[in-house]
Design an enzyme around this catalytic site. Structure first.
Site, PDB file in Angstrom:
ATOM      1  N   LYS A  39      -8.825 -18.000  -1.035  1.00 35.74           N
ATOM      2  CA  LYS A  39      -8.177 -16.880  -0.115  1.00 35.74           C
ATOM      3  C   LYS A  39      -8.062 -15.784  -0.642  1.00 35.74           C
ATOM      4  CE  LYS A  39      -4.226 -18.866  -2.876  1.00 35.74           C
ATOM      5  NZ  LYS A  39      -3.156 -20.074  -2.707  1.00 35.74           N
ATOM      6  N   ARG A 137       8.270 -24.788   0.842  1.00 34.48           N
ATOM      7  CA  ARG A 137       7.815 -23.606   1.076  1.00 34.48           C
ATOM      8  C   ARG A 137       6.720 -24.022   2.768  1.00 34.48           C
ATOM      9  NH1 ARG A 137       3.111 -20.701  -2.479  1.00 34.48           N
ATOM     10  NH2 ARG A 137       2.220 -22.660  -2.005  1.00 34.48           N
ATOM     11  N   TYR A 258       4.277  12.855 -14.017  1.00 39.55           N
ATOM     12  CA  TYR A 258       5.661  13.298 -13.149  1.00 39.55           C
ATOM     13  C   TYR A 258       6.929  12.879 -13.728  1.00 39.55           C
ATOM     14  CZ  TYR A 258       2.570  13.618  -8.969  1.00 39.55           C
ATOM     15  OH  TYR A 258       1.578  13.946  -8.050  1.00 39.55           O
ATOM     16  N   MET A 306      -1.295   8.390  -8.494  1.00 38.61           N
ATOM     17  CA  MET A 306      -2.066   7.883  -7.348  1.00 38.61           C
ATOM     18  C   MET A 306      -3.352   7.641  -7.845  1.00 38.61           C
ATOM     19  SD  MET A 306      -2.456   8.725  -3.472  1.00 38.61           S
ATOM     20  CE  MET A 306      -0.602   8.774  -3.058  1.00 38.61           C
TER      21      MET A 306
END
Ligand code: PLP
Length: 366
Positions: A39, A137, A258, A306
């Protein structure tokens, strides 16, 4: 690896290691079938490249989560047995039938819907039945499944596999494993003619009682450690390297990145990598993760941005413009990278970005 300046980072996927890992898992349970869970684009490694390799290694049964994934797998492997773990979603029956795909039916209504489809076609179409032994689930309750003993709907719906999913297989001492094992044994006793699948990657290592008829590993195929806390029996599959764009020296008291989250206590050399969180390397590894430059562990400093990551390369004289830093590989296995990011290796793998240049290698012969 040749340097490719148009990309900031390269991802190398060892297909030979995936094949070897599948064989290693299959050998853990001789005489038992071993499927492959592929998957999420084969755990981020690329289904189109991984599927033919597993097929070649001898794998014949595959599990994916979504119909769309199964449709892709079908084009790659026309003969494979393909299961869709997320079950029979409304309206997907005809497409499953058309492509010869097997839903993992997880509720009474799914079972009834599939049986009705089979009745329309005049013949059962193979499917699996998922029983919930503790995950809450997907899957029928154990009581509902036990009540199906002797019910002709099982044959009408082509139920050819009984399965459940372990809650804490990677924690062998957790009592839930034994409780799920006991519930599954009771189920098998009530539905004795149906082959059964119990073990995910870590389940394979819980011992022969967890093997049943079909192993269902995913993560371990892709190099994840199925036995956390013990040496990893699997071969590493993924290697992620980024290019150093710049190196600079900062004085004591200077910050980087940052919001100036990191401050140099003494003069430091910093290297800026041309890779960031947009490439799937989690921002949550800021200040916790590391990369290797010539084998020297260099901590990530400041906030990951980023497109860029800053390393403290003071102790790595080989760190220079154009050199490579290893983000995943060698001493930095995917489990430890996941840990440094406050997550698990599974999420690191499945988050691998699309901005890398990808290299597929076959490694050493199996
Ligand atoms: C994902 C999944 C697996 C594979 O689990 P791993 O821990 O990756 O080996 C097996 N069975 C089910 C139902 C799953 O959802």
């Amino acid at each position: 690896m040749t340097s490719e300046p148009s990309y900031g980072a390269s991802l190398t996927i060892d297909l030979g290691a995936i094949a070897a890992n599948w064989q290693r898992l299959a050998a853990q349970a001789p005489g038992i079938g071993c499927a492959a869970v592929v998957k999420a684009d084969a755990y981020g490694c690329g289904l189109a490249r991984v599927a033919p390799v597993l097929w070649e290694a001898g794998c014949r049964t595959f599990f994916v989560a979504h119909l769309s994934e199964a449709i892709e797998a079908r084009t790659l492997m026309p003969e494979a047995v393909l299961y869709v773990l997320n079950g029979l979603l409304p309206g997907t029956g005809p497409a499953l039938i058309a492509k010869g795909l097997r839903p993992v039916l997880g509720a009474r209504d799914e079972l009834a819907e599939w049986a009705a489809l089979c009745a329309e076609l005049g013949t059962p179409r193979p499917a699996a039945l998922h029983v919930d032994t503790g995950m809450n689930r997907l899957g029928l309750s154990v009581a509902d499944a036990l009540a199906l003993a002797g019910d002709p709907i099982l044959a009408q719906a082509g139920i050819g596999l009984l399965m459940t999913h372990l809650v804490s297989a990677e924690l062998p001492g957790d009592g839930v494993n034994a409780r799920q094992g006991a519930a599954f044994a009771a189920l098998r006793a009530a539905l004795p003619d149906i082959p059964a699948s119990f073990a995910n990657s870590s389940g394979v290592f819980l011992g022969p009682h967890a093997h049943h008829d079909l192993l269902r590993p995913g993560y371990a195929l892709f190099g994840g450690n199925p036995v956390p806390g013990s040496p990893n029996p699997m071969r590493p599959v993924v290697r992620l390297e980024a290019i150093i764009a710049q190196v600079r020296t900062v004085a004591a008291g200077e910050t980087c990145g940052y919001n100036g989250r990191w401050m140099a206590a003494q003069p430091r050399r910093l290297a800026t990598l041309s890779m960031g969180y947009a490439d799937g390397y989690p921002r949550s590894a800021s200040g916790r993760g590391a990369a290797l430059v010539d084998g020297v562990r260099c901590p990530i400093v400041g906030l990951i941005s980023m497109d860029l990551i800053i390393l403290d390369v003071t102790d790595a004289p080989g760190a220079m413009r154009g050199a490579k830093a290893v983000l995943i590989g060698d001493a930095l296995d995917i489990d430890s990278v996941g840990w440094a990011a406050g997550t698990i290796g599974y999420e690191i793998l499945t988050g691998l970005g699309s901005r890398y240049v990808r290299h597929y290698v076959t490694g050493n012969a199996v």
